[in-house]
Design a protein around this motif. Structure first.
Motif, PDB file in Angstrom:
ATOM      1  N   HIS A   7      -0.574   1.066   7.461  1.00 50.71           N
ATOM      2  CA  HIS A   7      -1.235   1.712   6.333  1.00 50.71           C
ATOM      3  C   HIS A   7      -0.372   2.775   5.663  1.00 50.71           C
ATOM      4  CE1 HIS A   7      -5.196  -0.171   6.951  1.00 50.71           C
ATOM      5  NE2 HIS A   7      -4.822  -0.206   8.230  1.00 50.71           N
ATOM      6  N   ILE A   8       0.612   3.286   6.365  1.00 49.77           N
ATOM      7  CA  ILE A   8       1.577   4.215   5.784  1.00 49.77           C
ATOM      8  C   ILE A   8       2.951   3.887   6.339  1.00 49.77           C
ATOM      9  CG2 ILE A   8      -0.095   6.105   5.480  1.00 49.77           C
ATOM     10  CD1 ILE A   8       1.046   7.383   8.022  1.00 49.77           C
ATOM     11  N   LYS A   9       3.965   4.439   5.729  1.00 52.60           N
ATOM     12  CA  LYS A   9       5.330   4.267   6.231  1.00 52.60           C
ATOM     13  C   LYS A   9       6.107   5.552   6.020  1.00 52.60           C
ATOM     14  CE  LYS A   9       6.867   2.189   1.863  1.00 52.60           C
ATOM     15  NZ  LYS A   9       7.470   0.997   1.221  1.00 52.60           N
ATOM     16  N   SER A  69       2.214   5.483   1.034  1.00 51.99           N
ATOM     17  CA  SER A  69       1.174   4.500   1.309  1.00 51.99           C
ATOM     18  C   SER A  69       1.756   3.093   1.184  1.00 51.99           C
ATOM     19  CB  SER A  69       0.020   4.672   0.328  1.00 51.99           C
ATOM     20  OG  SER A  69      -0.897   3.606   0.444  1.00 51.99           O
ATOM     21  N   THR A  70       1.276   2.186   2.022  1.00 46.58           N
ATOM     22  CA  THR A  70       1.663   0.773   1.891  1.00 46.58           C
ATOM     23  C   THR A  70       0.699   0.028   0.982  1.00 46.58           C
ATOM     24  OG1 THR A  70       0.361   0.161   3.834  1.00 46.58           O
ATOM     25  CG2 THR A  70       2.670   0.788   4.193  1.00 46.58           C
ATOM     26  N   ALA A 107      -8.442  11.502   4.624  1.00 48.67           N
ATOM     27  CA  ALA A 107      -8.019  12.899   4.499  1.00 48.67           C
ATOM     28  C   ALA A 107      -6.558  12.997   4.080  1.00 48.67           C
ATOM     29  CB  ALA A 107      -8.218  13.630   5.832  1.00 48.67           C
ATOM     30  N   LEU A 108      -5.726  12.103   4.627  1.00 50.25           N
ATOM     31  CA  LEU A 108      -4.309  12.101   4.277  1.00 50.25           C
ATOM     32  C   LEU A 108      -4.110  11.660   2.837  1.00 50.25           C
ATOM     33  CD1 LEU A 108      -1.433  12.500   5.380  1.00 50.25           C
ATOM     34  CD2 LEU A 108      -1.451  10.103   6.098  1.00 50.25           C
ATOM     35  N   ASP A 109      -4.915  10.699   2.412  1.00 55.10           N
ATOM     36  CA  ASP A 109      -4.879  10.195   1.035  1.00 55.10           C
ATOM     37  C   ASP A 109      -3.445   9.984   0.560  1.00 55.10           C
ATOM     38  OD1 ASP A 109      -5.809   9.360  -1.430  1.00 55.10           O
ATOM     39  OD2 ASP A 109      -5.948  11.385  -2.245  1.00 55.10           O
ATOM     40  N   PRO A 110      -2.689   9.142   1.262  1.00 51.01           N
ATOM     41  CA  PRO A 110      -1.270   8.993   0.899  1.00 51.01           C
ATOM     42  C   PRO A 110      -1.093   8.292  -0.442  1.00 51.01           C
ATOM     43  CG  PRO A 110      -1.905   7.337   2.500  1.00 51.01           C
ATOM     44  CD  PRO A 110      -3.098   8.230   2.345  1.00 51.01           C
ATOM     45  N   PRO A 111      -0.337   8.878  -1.343  1.00 47.69           N
ATOM     46  CA  PRO A 111      -0.076   8.221  -2.627  1.00 47.69           C
ATOM     47  C   PRO A 111       1.040   7.196  -2.487  1.00 47.69           C
ATOM     48  CG  PRO A 111       1.022  10.324  -2.548  1.00 47.69           C
ATOM     49  CD  PRO A 111       0.294  10.192  -1.252  1.00 47.69           C
ATOM     50  N   LEU A 112       1.223   6.426  -3.526  1.00 49.39           N
ATOM     51  CA  LEU A 112       2.312   5.455  -3.516  1.00 49.39           C
ATOM     52  C   LEU A 112       3.657   6.157  -3.645  1.00 49.39           C
ATOM     53  CD1 LEU A 112       0.773   2.608  -5.709  1.00 49.39           C
ATOM     54  CD2 LEU A 112       0.997   2.710  -3.234  1.00 49.39           C
ATOM     55  N   TYR A 113       3.623   7.380  -4.176  1.00 52.35           N
ATOM     56  CA  TYR A 113       4.857   8.164  -4.169  1.00 52.35           C
ATOM     57  C   TYR A 113       4.902   8.956  -2.874  1.00 52.35           C
ATOM     58  CZ  TYR A 113       1.606  11.714  -5.902  1.00 52.35           C
ATOM     59  OH  TYR A 113       0.543  12.565  -6.047  1.00 52.35           O
ATOM     60  N   SER A 114       5.704   9.976  -2.788  1.00 55.53           N
ATOM     61  CA  SER A 114       6.039  10.557  -1.484  1.00 55.53           C
ATOM     62  C   SER A 114       5.306  11.853  -1.182  1.00 55.53           C
ATOM     63  CB  SER A 114       7.549  10.825  -1.422  1.00 55.53           C
ATOM     64  OG  SER A 114       8.263   9.632  -1.658  1.00 55.53           O
ATOM     65  N   VAL A 115       4.947  12.011   0.100  1.00 56.30           N
ATOM     66  CA  VAL A 115       4.423  13.269   0.636  1.00 56.30           C
ATOM     67  C   VAL A 115       5.368  13.720   1.738  1.00 56.30           C
ATOM     68  CG1 VAL A 115       2.536  14.419   1.813  1.00 56.30           C
ATOM     69  CG2 VAL A 115       2.042  12.614   0.167  1.00 56.30           C
ATOM     70  N   PRO A 116       6.094  14.826   1.563  1.00 59.00           N
ATOM     71  CA  PRO A 116       7.006  15.277   2.615  1.00 59.00           C
ATOM     72  C   PRO A 116       6.259  15.596   3.908  1.00 59.00           C
ATOM     73  CG  PRO A 116       7.445  16.400   0.537  1.00 59.00           C
ATOM     74  CD  PRO A 116       6.158  15.670   0.360  1.00 59.00           C
ATOM     75  N   VAL A 117       6.880  15.286   5.028  1.00 61.58           N
ATOM     76  CA  VAL A 117       6.284  15.604   6.325  1.00 61.58           C
ATOM     77  C   VAL A 117       5.996  17.102   6.432  1.00 61.58           C
ATOM     78  CG1 VAL A 117       6.759  15.708   8.807  1.00 61.58           C
ATOM     79  CG2 VAL A 117       7.264  13.623   7.524  1.00 61.58           C
ATOM     80  N   ILE A 147      -1.716   9.838  12.989  1.00 64.08           N
ATOM     81  CA  ILE A 147      -0.843   9.500  11.853  1.00 64.08           C
ATOM     82  C   ILE A 147       0.148   8.413  12.245  1.00 64.08           C
ATOM     83  CG2 ILE A 147       0.971  10.427  10.366  1.00 64.08           C
ATOM     84  CD1 ILE A 147      -0.556  13.059  10.326  1.00 64.08           C
ATOM     85  N   MET A 148       0.710   8.517  13.463  1.00 61.35           N
ATOM     86  CA  MET A 148       1.606   7.469  13.931  1.00 61.35           C
ATOM     87  C   MET A 148       0.874   6.135  14.038  1.00 61.35           C
ATOM     88  SD  MET A 148       4.460   6.231  14.878  1.00 61.35           S
ATOM     89  CE  MET A 148       5.679   7.477  15.332  1.00 61.35           C
ATOM     90  N   SER A 149      -0.379   6.161  14.473  1.00 56.37           N
ATOM     91  CA  SER A 149      -1.159   4.930  14.581  1.00 56.37           C
ATOM     92  C   SER A 149      -1.380   4.300  13.207  1.00 56.37           C
ATOM     93  CB  SER A 149      -2.505   5.221  15.255  1.00 56.37           C
ATOM     94  OG  SER A 149      -3.213   4.034  15.488  1.00 56.37           O
ATOM     95  N   LEU A 150      -1.622   5.128  12.186  1.00 61.54           N
ATOM     96  CA  LEU A 150      -1.752   4.602  10.820  1.00 61.54           C
ATOM     97  C   LEU A 150      -0.470   3.901  10.386  1.00 61.54           C
ATOM     98  CD1 LEU A 150      -3.569   7.574   9.009  1.00 61.54           C
ATOM     99  CD2 LEU A 150      -4.573   5.428   9.797  1.00 61.54           C
TER     100      LEU A 150
END
Length: 603
Positions: free
Chosen positions: A312-314, A333-334, A352-362, A304-307
């Motif tokens: 690809h994410i922030k 997602s970026t 698998a993470l499928d990060p949305p443009l909105y937020s996913v809490p850690v 995840i840190m590598s992404l």
């Protein structure tokens, strides 16, 4: 009408049909099960007899296996021969020289004893601790029709005890059936099946024709006080005799040393030294796997840190003061489309993470990725063998040493122990005390060899040495700090190597090494706080990713444990059901999901 014709044609191709199939199970308090099957057959073509296959090895979820003991096989009044075939007992009934004419009706009575086919579970909201008999009354591997089925299950009884059962009829995986949550009777017209549950007995009938590939499964739950789980000493009695002696750890150690000497040693390459750059072509997550031969939460967190580092994410702080904490840090997602800078594993992880443009809490990552984590962990672990770093999966090798070899070793040593006990020259008396001491002293021997037994290939040894060299550089710090300063490395290099620090569990050490260049937030962190402090950032990264790794680890550990699961290491006893879980939970039982079953044909 067409279905009936097709069924008859199928049966005639097989040369016989089963008119009636009666099954009787008697569950003993010692957890063994006596099985009697009465099979009434009509031969449609000339045949010598029938054969019956009964599985004793069961493939479970995640490549797990469960083995039960089948013994005391008898077929009164008939000539029979028993053999092992692909994890099943095959019983061939009949005489090779005697052919039975078409129309001949024969009754075959088959009896046998089963050990290790009962599961035990802890109490839940509705139930006290219970024992579960999950049994395929009729298996799904018969190649002919079965006209009628009667079944009867008897078990220890005590007045007022809580009982429940489930009856399932149909093709493999079917959940057609019904449940009795208390003593009583029920009939289900759709499957023409009845059942009566009483204290000490479950009986029932299936009145419809079972086509080839269809079966009947019962699940019976009784209080574990009626069928108690065998104690550890009883389990050990399967592979231990009363007197083993103090020579046991020496003998086991010698056997394991010889095995390690020939198949368990790594190629000799010398010490790892110090390396200031990560191994070429290895992503951070897999580097974390290589240093300790296993997949854990740190490896997924490193991915995840590598992404994040690769854009690809922030990570965004929602804290009112702009600080990064588990509860207030979210992933976004970026929206970067190009994934050319990602390894295959990182691509799968991003999907698998499928990060949305909105937020996913850690704090929600574990739940968001719950269904994907086992597969991702297996993918990382499979690479150890698939990419040529190991001859066999290290986790499986370790489990095979601790479990099957441990058991097989004790069985093999029985004869040796008896010989040693009979040699008066040694004046050796093998008492219960010496046996216990011998067992205790054998445990660290087995654990030690299990740890060193997985053998790397030459490529694996080279890659492991490279990863350990990079790990040692970060861990020792002083050499790396000098090199970092002399080579004028910058913030970008700090970020590039940060995923490896996460995989190694060295985020604080890496921040100390790069302290002089950490003058601003990394490119993948966002905060409204204008005040920047490198020490605060280091602690935040360390805290967040330790939390992430700790949250992932239980799911991954369960995956690895399940993959190396055997009948002797299991939840609540000798193992979960052959479906990997209780028939009364986790989605319920299904037809064919239990022990027993199998099938047969004519010959």
């Amino acid at each position: 009408m067409l279905i009936s014709i097709a069924t008859c044609v199928f049966a005639r191709d097989e040369g016989f049909q089963i008119d009636r199939y009666d099954v009787y199970l008697h569950v003993h308090k010692d957890s063994t099960i006596d099985v009697q099957e009465e099979i009434r057959v009509t031969f449609l073509e000339s045949r010598r007899g029938i054969f019956r296959t009964i599985p004793y090895r069961y493939q479970l979820e995640g490549n797990k296996q469960r083995k039960v003991e089948i013994s005391s096989i008898q077929v009164p009044g008939h000539e029979f021969k028993v053999s092992d075939q692909m994890g099943s007992k095959s019983i061939r009934i009949g005489n090779a020289e005697t052919w039975l004419p078409p129309g001949q009706q024969v009754v075959y009575n088959i009896s046998y004893r089963v050990n290790g086919a009962i599961n035990w579970y802890e109490s839940n909201q509705d139930w006290k601790p219970w024992a579960e008999i999950y049994w395929n009354i009729i298996g799904h591997e018969w190649d002919t029709t079965i006209g009628k089925v009667n079944y009867r299950v008897t078990f220890p009884q005590e007045s007022g005890m809580q009982l429940r059962s489930q009856i399932l009829v149909g093709s493999y995986g079917s959940q057609n059936g019904f449940t009795l949550n208390k003593p009583g009777k029920q009939y289900e017209p759709s499957i023409q099946t009845s059942a009566v549950l009483n204290e000490g007995e479950l009986t029932g009938t299936v009145n419809r024709v079972l086509n080839p590939g269809e079966g009947v499964t019962i699940i019976l739950g009784v209080p574990s006080s009626l069928v108690p789980e065998p104690p550890l000493t009883a389990k050990l009695s399967h592979f231990l005799r009363n007197n083993v002696g103090l020579l046991l750890p020496v003998l086991i150690g010698t056997i394991l040393y010889v095995v390690w000497l020939f198949i368990g040693r790594d190629p000799k390459l010398g010490p790892p030294g110090v390396r200031f750059e990560p191994p070429e072509g290895l992503d951070a997550a897999f580097s974390g796997v290589l240093i300790d031969d296993k997949v854990d939460g740190r490896d997924i967190a490193a991915g995840i840190m590598s992404l994040a580092v690769k854009g690809h994410i922030k990570f965004v702080s929602l804290h009112k003061h702009g600080t990064f904490e588990d509860e207030t840090t979210v992933i976004q997602s970026t929206d970067r489309v190009d994934a050319g800078n990602l390894s295959p594993f990182e691509k799968d992880l991003l999907t698998a993470l499928d990060p949305p443009l909105y937020s996913v809490p850690v704090t929600d990552l574990r739940y968001r990725m719950a269904s994907s984590l086992p597969r991702l962990a297996r993918d990382l672990r499979d690479r150890l063998v698939d990419d040529g770093y190991y001859r066999s999966d290290p986790a499986t090798v370790k489990a095979n040493v601790v479990q099957p070899f441990f058991i097989a070793g004790f069985f093999a040593l029985f004869g040796v122990s008896a010989i040693v006990a009979g040699l008066s020259f040694f004046d050796l008396h093998l008492s219960l005390a010496t046996t216990i001491i011998g067992i205790i002293l054998s445990i660290p021997v087995i654990v030690f060899f299990a740890h060193i037994m997985p053998a790397r290939t030459r490529l694996g040894a080279l890659r492991h040495r490279e990863c350990m060299g990079f790990y040692e550089a970060m861990h020792r710090r002083s050499h790396y700090m000098d090199w970092f300063t002399k080579t004028n490395l910058d913030m970008a290099k700090y970020e590039e190597y940060l995923p490896y620090a996460v995989a190694f569990g060295l985020t604080k050490e890496w921040s100390e090494i790069c302290g002089k260049v950490i003058t601003e937030l990394p490119s993948f962190y966002e905060s409204d706080n204008d005040i920047f402090n490198a020490y605060w950032l280091s602690n935040s990264i360390d805290r967040d990713f330790r939390y992430m790794a700790n949250d992932f680890t239980p799911v991954i550990t369960e995956t690895i444990r399940s993959d190396t699961h055997s009948a002797w290491n299991s939840d609540g006893g000798w193992g979960g059901g052959s479906s990997g879980s209780s028939g009364f939970s986790g989605g319920g039982g299904f037809s064919g999901g239990g022990f027993g079953g199998g099938g047969g044909g004519s010959w």
